[in-house]
Design an enzyme around this catalytic site. Structure first.
Site, PDB file in Angstrom:
ATOM      1  N   HIS A 120       0.829  -1.201   0.000  1.00  0.00           N
ATOM      2  CA  HIS A 120       0.000   0.000   0.000  1.00  0.00           C
ATOM      3  C   HIS A 120       0.873   1.265   0.000  1.00  0.00           C
ATOM      4  CE1 HIS A 120      -3.380   2.381   2.250  1.00  0.00           C
ATOM      5  NE2 HIS A 120      -3.185   2.822   1.041  1.00  0.00           N
ATOM      6  N   GLU A 142       2.396   1.587  -3.323  1.00  0.00           N
ATOM      7  CA  GLU A 142       1.418   2.126  -4.279  1.00  0.00           C
ATOM      8  C   GLU A 142       1.399   3.656  -4.210  1.00  0.00           C
ATOM      9  OE1 GLU A 142      -2.661   3.693  -3.861  1.00  0.00           O
ATOM     10  OE2 GLU A 142      -2.881   1.595  -3.233  1.00  0.00           O
ATOM     11  N   HIS A 143       1.470   4.189  -2.984  1.00  0.00           N
ATOM     12  CA  HIS A 143       1.491   5.648  -2.845  1.00  0.00           C
ATOM     13  C   HIS A 143       2.815   6.244  -3.339  1.00  0.00           C
ATOM     14  CE1 HIS A 143      -1.993   6.787  -0.058  1.00  0.00           C
ATOM     15  NE2 HIS A 143      -2.168   5.510  -0.290  1.00  0.00           N
ATOM     16  N   GLU A 187      -4.432   7.111   6.941  1.00  0.00           N
ATOM     17  CA  GLU A 187      -5.485   6.502   6.129  1.00  0.00           C
ATOM     18  C   GLU A 187      -5.965   5.202   6.782  1.00  0.00           C
ATOM     19  OE1 GLU A 187      -4.339   5.565   2.062  1.00  0.00           O
ATOM     20  OE2 GLU A 187      -6.149   4.376   1.777  1.00  0.00           O
TER      21      GLU A 187
HETATM   22 ZN   LIG Z   1      -4.026   4.643   0.195  1.00  0.00          ZN
END
Ligand SMILES: [Zn+2]
Length: 1026
Positions: A103, A106-107, A204
């Site tokens: 994750h 991905e960012h 998040e």
């Molecule tokens: Zn995210």
């Protein structure tokens, strides 16, 4: 972003393809499908070899499968005459810990790359493109990067940026610290402030796990698949995120983001060769072959069932505070790559769970043991092997044993009795509708539909042949009438790999979490030397300086404002009438479906009934009607229509902020052959809905209340927005009543009421006002061939409905009539209400919630759609978001999102999953100063315009063409005028608009926050604390 994959049937629901622009549905001489069908297996193109070319007639596309010769990368192209082209690349990412490495990766890959080393190319491209979609997702076991656009040049630009991002990212340590996590002084410019954890993904995921349904879903998966990648949290468990190092992140990229571990997908009418050439040249030619070893082994099967228990945060808004337990039984099923078995099991799951005729609905929902099914229910396939889950939330602790017993008894009962043939037929019919219904983002729906199976090396083309599976299932059922029962026996009754998971609230849950984070902080901070602290401070300043730089994004490709179409195509609707009711007809290539909508006015509804309108809408098509009880009605709806539903409708006039329409929208769709049946079902609802069935009503009330309570954590910013606008426009109060926190609290009260007889009487009263042809207008979207038939059917339905006609007096005598056809001022009108006494006033509201993060909105009364300054405000909103608020709220503040936009005539600031409150409110203020100072360039303005236009020109599906005109009164002429004003926006008009509307003291504003306990608001008398 981080998501859980949808279940198969849910995904199928999104699998709808996009129709063409006006008039292009006539077959072209050389369509994209036709061109693609000329490829031959073994053909070599730009480093790729064609493996297979298949027609997929169900979805009107041609699929071409290829592999990349040197790296082994897999490629699927779906050629279809749809200009909304899509690209996606996905990598199999199989983390073995909960640090959220896929994750955070991905960012961070989106934070700059070799060819595009500027800060944040992804967010910059949002403003340099006319994309119809741009995003990235981390699923359980893959990471996907999709975009779509209708512009060929834009496609190449975005492809270049995406390829460079995933294969050649900079992955700077600073990016990792910004997006992942870091230790930093609370105020980075003040070394005496305490050290705290910061980071976008860290916050998040704290937000994600503020949602009890997500907490339960995560535990359920982790515990049902305890032996490999599914036992960890791919998105990141907040405290575990703090164990991830930058080096581990880079290592994960090197091993997982390689072409040998990649699957490329393209969709649309652009030529395949061009895509292949660009992908080969810009990315794949620079790689060799590796063995990524990312296969996921099958989950070892258990020899006996297991049980487990977890805790969660108590929910202050739960319909019944004493009933907050969840219990669910989850079964491990077969491999998702067996697409026929998967199809059978997902269908079986719907038969067992969905709607009032399903056995589990009868045995679990209707006895009202819990408030609703557990958050995970039915067939789930975001894993190598699928699972099926069934259970309840909103349970009293004493009832958990009973639920277990019922589940096991229901399964026995299904094995014995099977399913009615008509229910199976109804479900197969709904699949037919889902295939025929067209959406405006079909490419994206396809990418998502095939993503999971393809990731496990299943055949994505076979998956698209939906009708083949339907036929195969029909044959199987014919050959063996016990086909489905045998499956139930095998997968449920005799399956020892099942988990019974329960969850109960713990009063100290939040406190324990805060404590655990504190301890983690103390351990980390305690180990620091003075030099370390100095370094943390220096690096905090460095990051802040980097974030504060305007940054040079000129390395990125961009479209120009001149690439935007100067005029709109228009929706071409015709106005007529049926049974005295005005009707808007819109001829569209609907693929054999007819769409019906009606707006019915609420002008005559007494004020004390208003709070009940949302409940009325959610139950009106679910209570039974005419000769049908609710079960029969549900069955007929599934057998004959796409769906039948009602929703509330409050829309301000495009020309006047203080006038608005209040009503209920009825909507439904059906195959052409079922038109008479659909209108018969509406007639039953109009004539005699069965409100008197209190037992049924109670079930629906509980489910609605539970759904509302569950919806706050995932969409807290919407609730903040509604509350902030409450006293700014005359409809604000009503919108809050219908859709805001007030409605959530009201439904909780209703759910706690023991005697519902008053409610049933109220609903019957509302019905007399709403299902009344007197204040109604309709819209029909159908093919040109079927339109006259649809009109005749509607005519006879409406004639029949006139017996319900009543002429009530409007409650508010101030009615303003807006002609439905602006050229015919004496024709039929929409009746808007207004309040000549209305004065906006300021209010600041704080809702204390059991959340770890805030949702904030500040709104300013501005101007309506038709006002000449509206265009400047739209551009201003985009520019302030991209050039100021993104940096302050997300990058520096660590919130998941935030920005500004214009909605309902109000200039609107918002933030989402935000660790801050004051700092964000101050960022809103400073963004206004920034706008007023005029310190932005022509490039900034052009980018904001592109971004506004990519929303304005978003494709509209045939089902929804003409709908903004029908619902909001926005005509093509108004849209064209708005368009011309957008083009004309310039530096001066932006500064003027900022001064005129946004400056303190200029216009009335409202603020609302949903968030954790905050001393500051308790002490400040200017805040109302709820
Ligand atoms: Zn995210």
């Amino acid at each position: 972003m981080f998501r859980k994959t949808r279940t198969a049937l849910q995904k199928l629901r999104h699998l709808r393809f996009h129709g063409q622009q006006q008039h292009t549905w006539r077959p072209k001489s050389s369509s994209a499908q036709e061109k693609a069908s000329r490829f031959r297996p073994e053909q070599k193109i730009h480093g790729f070899t064609v493996r297979e070319v298949s027609a997929v007639p169900d979805l009107f596309l041609t699929a071409v499968k290829l592999t990349h010769d040197r790296t082994g990368a897999q490629y699927l192209h779906a050629a279809k005459d749809d200009s909304n082209n899509l690209f996606s690349v996905q990598f199999r990412t199989t983390p073995m810990d909960s640090t959220g490495v896929p994750h955070i990766l991905e960012h961070t890959v989106l934070c700059g790359s070799e060819k595009y080393p500027c800060r944040d190319p992804f967010f910059n491209m949002l403003n340099r493109s006319l994309s119809t979609f741009m995003n990235a997702f981390t699923a359980n076991d893959f990471t996907m990067y999709p975009f779509s656009t209708q512009n060929g040049k834009d496609f190449q630009n975005l492809l270049s940026v995406y390829l460079n991002a995933v294969f050649f990212p900079c992955l700077r340590e600073q990016d990792f610290r910004q997006e992942g996590w870091r230790l930093e002084n609370a105020n980075p410019t003040d070394p005496s402030t305490p050290l705290v954890f910061k980071g976008v993904v860290f916050n998040e995921m704290k937000g994600v796990f503020s949602d009890n349904e997500r907490v339960f879903a995560q535990h359920l998966q982790n515990k049902l698949y305890p032996d490999h990648t599914y036992s960890v949290v791919s998105g990141g468990e907040p405290l575990a995120i703090l164990d991830l190092s930058w080096e581990q992140l880079r290592q994960f990229h090197a091993t997982h983001y390689h072409p040998s571990n990649a699957r490329f997908f393209t969709y649309g009418d652009l030529p395949l060769e061009q895509h292949l050439q660009q992908i080969e040249e810009e990315a794949l030619s620079k790689f060799g072959n590796i063995s990524p070893n990312t296969e996921i082994p099958p989950q070892p099967r258990w020899s006996s069932p297991r049980e487990d228990h977890v805790t969660c945060c108590p929910d202050a808004l739960a319909p019944d505070p004493a009933r907050q337990n969840t219990l669910c039984v989850s079964y491990l099923l077969g491999d998702v790559t067996d697409s026929f078995e998967a199809f059978t099991l997902s269908l079986l799951s719907s038969l067992m769970i969905s709607g009032p005729n399903a056995p589990f609905y009868k045995t679990l929902i209707e006895p009202k043991i819990g408030t609703d099914f557990s958050s995970v229910v039915g067939y789930t396939d975001g894993t190598k092997e699928a699972s099926f889950s069934v259970g309840l939330q909103g349970l009293a602790e004493d009832d958990t044993e009973r639920v277990k017993r019922i589940i096991s008894e229901t399964i026995d009962d299904i094995i014995e009795r099977g399913f009615e043939a008509e229910r199976i037929e109804a479900l197969l019919h709904s699949i037919e509708i889902q295939i025929k219904h067209q959406s405006s983002n079909f490419g994206l729906a396809l990418a998502s539909y095939i993503g999971s199976l393809w990731n496990q090396d299943g055949d994505p083309v076979e998956l698209l042949q939906i009708n083949q599976r339907v036929s195969k299932l029909r044959r199987a059922l014919k050959e063996n009438p016990r086909f489905l029962q045998d499956k139930v026996k095998f997968y449920f009754k005799e399956n020892p790999h099942r988990l019974t998971l329960s969850m109960s609230p713990d009063q100290n849950y939040l406190e324990k979490q805060i404590q655990a984070e504190k301890e983690k902080l103390q351990t980390k901070v305690g180990a620091l030397s003075e030099t370390d602290r100095k370094e943390i401070y220096d690096r905090g300043l460095e990051l802040l300086a980097a974030q504060s730089e305007t940054g040079d994004a000129s390395c990125l490709p961009t479209l120009k404002v001149s690439d935007i179409q100067p005029t709109i195509a228009g929706d071409a609707v015709q106005l007529g009438s049926a049974g005295g009711v005005p009707v808007q007809f819109c001829e569209q290539p609907t693929n054999g479906l007819v769409y019906f909508r009606a707006v019915s006015s609420l002008n005559t509804l007494p004020e004390d009934l208003q709070l009940y309108v949302p409940l009325f809408c959610s139950v009106i098509t679910k209570m039974g009607g005419g000769d049908l009880d609710y079960r029969q009605q549900a069955q007929q709806m599934e057998l004959r229509t796409g769906d039948m539903s009602a929703s509330w409708h409050i829309v301000a006039d495009p020309a006047h902020l203080d006038k608005y329409e209040q009503g209920v929208v009825l909507s439904s769709s059906c195959l052409e052959r079922n038109l008479p049946h659909m209108f018969q079902l509406w007639s039953d609802v109009f004539d005699s809905p069965h409100f008197e069935d209190e037992e049924r009503l109670r079930v629906l009330v509980m489910m609605s209340a539970q759904e509302l309570a569950n919806g706050i954590a995932p969409s807290g910013h919407s609730y903040a927005m509604l509350r902030a606008q409450r006293h700014l426009i005359p409809c604000g109060e009503l919108v809050e009543k219908f859709g805001g926190m007030e409605q959530v609290k009201f439904m909780k009260q209703i759910a706690e009421t023991t005697d519902l007889s008053r409610v049933t009487r109220t609903l019957a009263q509302i019905k007399k006002h709403v299902l009344n042809p007197d204040g109604m207008r309709c819209a029909v979207n159908a093919t040109p061939q079927k339109m006259s038939d649809a009109a005749a059917q509607l005519e006879s339905f409406m004639k029949d409905a006139t017996k319900n006609k009543r002429e009530w007096k409007p409650v508010n005598p101030n009615i303003s009539q807006r002609p439905l056809d602006p050229l015919d001022v004496h024709g039929p009108t929409a009746k808007l209400v207004y309040d000549p006494q209305f004065q906006p006033w300021e209010m600041k509201t704080f809702f204390q919630m059991p959340f770890a993060v805030n949702f904030i909105s500040e709104r300013i009364r501005a101007v309506p759609f038709c006002h000449q300054d509206f265009a400047s405000l739209c551009v201003l909103g985009k520019m302030m978001s991209a050039k100021f608020l993104h940096r302050e709220i997300r990058e520096k503040g660590g919130a998941y999102g935030g920005g500004a936009l214009v909605r309902d005539g109000l200039f609107t600031f918002f933030s989402y999953r935000d660790p801050n409150s004051d700092q964000t409110l101050s960022a809103f203020r400073r963004s206004i100063d920034w706008a007023k100072s005029g310190q932005f360039s022509q490039q900034d303005i052009d980018e904001a315009k592109l971004s506004v236009f990519s929303a304005v020109d978003h494709p509209v599906s045939p089902a929804n063409k003409g709908l903004t005109r029908f619902l909001s009164g926005v005509t093509d002429e108004m849209k064209q005028q708005h368009r011309e004003r957008l083009f004309a926006v310039n530096h001066r008009s932006l500064v003027e608009a900022a001064e005129r509307y946004l400056g303190l003291g200029q216009r009335t504003r409202g603020v609302a926050i949903l968030g954790p306990e905050n001393e500051r608001f308790n002490k400040d008398p200017s805040w109302i604390v709820k």
